[in-house]
Design an enzyme around this catalytic site. Structure first.
Site, short mmCIF file in Angstrom:
data_model
loop_
_atom_site.label_atom_id
_atom_site.label_comp_id
_atom_site.label_asym_id
_atom_site.label_seq_id
_atom_site.Cartn_x
_atom_site.Cartn_y
_atom_site.Cartn_z
N ASP A 1 0.84 -1.19 0.00
CA ASP A 1 0.00 0.00 0.00
C ASP A 1 0.88 1.25 0.00
OD1 ASP A 1 -2.30 1.55 0.17
OD2 ASP A 1 -2.41 1.43 2.35
N ALA A 9 -11.11 4.97 2.81
CA ALA A 9 -12.55 4.71 2.80
C ALA A 9 -13.09 4.12 4.11
CB ALA A 9 -12.91 3.79 1.64
#
Length: 324
Positions: A94, A228
């Site tokens: 990530d 999110a």
């Protein structure tokens, strides 16, 4: 020593994303830093029959040690097999910030990497992303790129302001870099303070108009949402009740994420929610049992709460439960 992700039992994201886009759901991408988080993710996704992307940031990799992390991932796959029928699992870097980091992850068994050049000038972003893609594709490793900047702070990713993705750039970027998926900025942000709102105020809606234009320009292409987390208010309240101080922490409403998951968005990243739920459980144990010093007695309840949270995300928000 180079290790293929296939030897470790992982898959890349190609088939995951193709199935998600066809059936109208998003694959969960959950970050982990330690054993309990990893156990919770694997347990929740196996029990809910959901594909999953195990996400590791640069900071998490440094924290856990790159070699240990690789074998933790392999152990998670074996744990899943012991539980019953396996679900597809990808191991993903990530927010990789350099070619060297992406290469090292690919060589050590990651099946997918993200190269985040969104902070760079456009042409430099393309050049860096293309370099990573050319290396990764030699080993059938998938690559996620990013256009647009998300505000907020999480791990080593930090930006004061967000910059929405310009739909006019997406076709050129994807064509020239060869990326397999694209993270875009439509109003989500990193961390537990995603929006500056006063108590009782509604958070601003995501820019679904930008998403729709991106879909129009890149039909059938996998889109990713970062930042999110919904910032579970029960977890926030528990943390504050037992000595924490998280004032006005808010996230992305679940109904907006459900809407996004039915579009070309086939990967949704969740990190802060896991941190909040884990911290809430640990604080509760420490407050109610101040004499407790056995890590299993506070990390165990945290793991249990994480499992429940991840399963709920899969079933009620992302729509990924029951797909395998």
């Amino acid at each position: 020593m180079t290790v293929s992700y296939k030897e470790l039992g992982f898959v890349n994201t190609k088939e995951m994303f193709a199935k998600a886009m066809k059936e109208g759901y998003a694959v969960p991408a959950y970050n982990f830093n330690n054993m309990e988080q990893l156990q919770a993710i694997i347990t929740a996704c196996t029990e809910s029959r959901s594909p999953v992307i195990l996400q590791v940031s640069k900071g998490a990799r440094n924290y856990a040690d790159a070699t240990l992390l690789r074998w933790m991932g392999r152990g998670a796959i074996e744990m899943m097999k012991k539980m019953g029928d396996a679900v597809p699992v990808a191991l993903h870097l990530d927010h990789g910030d350099s070619f060297e980091l992406c290469k090292d992850c690919i060589d050590s068994g990651f099946s997918s990497v993200m190269i985040d050049g969104s902070h760079l000038p456009y042409e430099e972003n393309i050049a860096l992303t293309k370099k990573v893609v050319e290396y990764a594709h030699q080993f059938d490793v998938t690559v996620e790129g990013e256009l647009g900047v998300l505000a907020g702070i999480e791990d080593e990713v930090s930006a004061e302001k967000h910059t929405y993705t310009d739909p006019a750039q997406v076709e050129d970027f994807v064509k020239r870099t060869g990326v397999d998926s694209l993270a875009i900025s439509i109003g989500t942000s990193h961390g537990a303070y995603k929006f500056k709102v006063k108590p009782g105020e509604s958070v601003p809606p995501l820019r679904f108009d930008i998403l729709a234009e991106v879909e129009k320009r890149l039909p059938g292409f996998p889109i990713v949402l970062h930042g999110a987390s919904s910032v579970d208010q029960k977890a926030v309240a528990t943390i504050n009740k037992y000595g924490g101080k998280l004032d006005n922490a808010v996230g992305v409403p679940e109904e907006q994420l459900r809407k996004a998951a039915k579009s070309a968005v086939c990967k949704i990243n969740v990190d802060s929610d896991g941190r909040l739920v884990m911290t809430a459980a640990i604080r509760k144990v420490f407050a109610e049992k101040p004499a407790e010093f056995d890590p299993r007695k506070y990390l165990g309840p945290a793991r249990t709460d994480l499992i429940a949270m991840y399963k709920e995300k899969n079933e009620k928000v992302l729509g990924s439960a029951g797909r395998y």
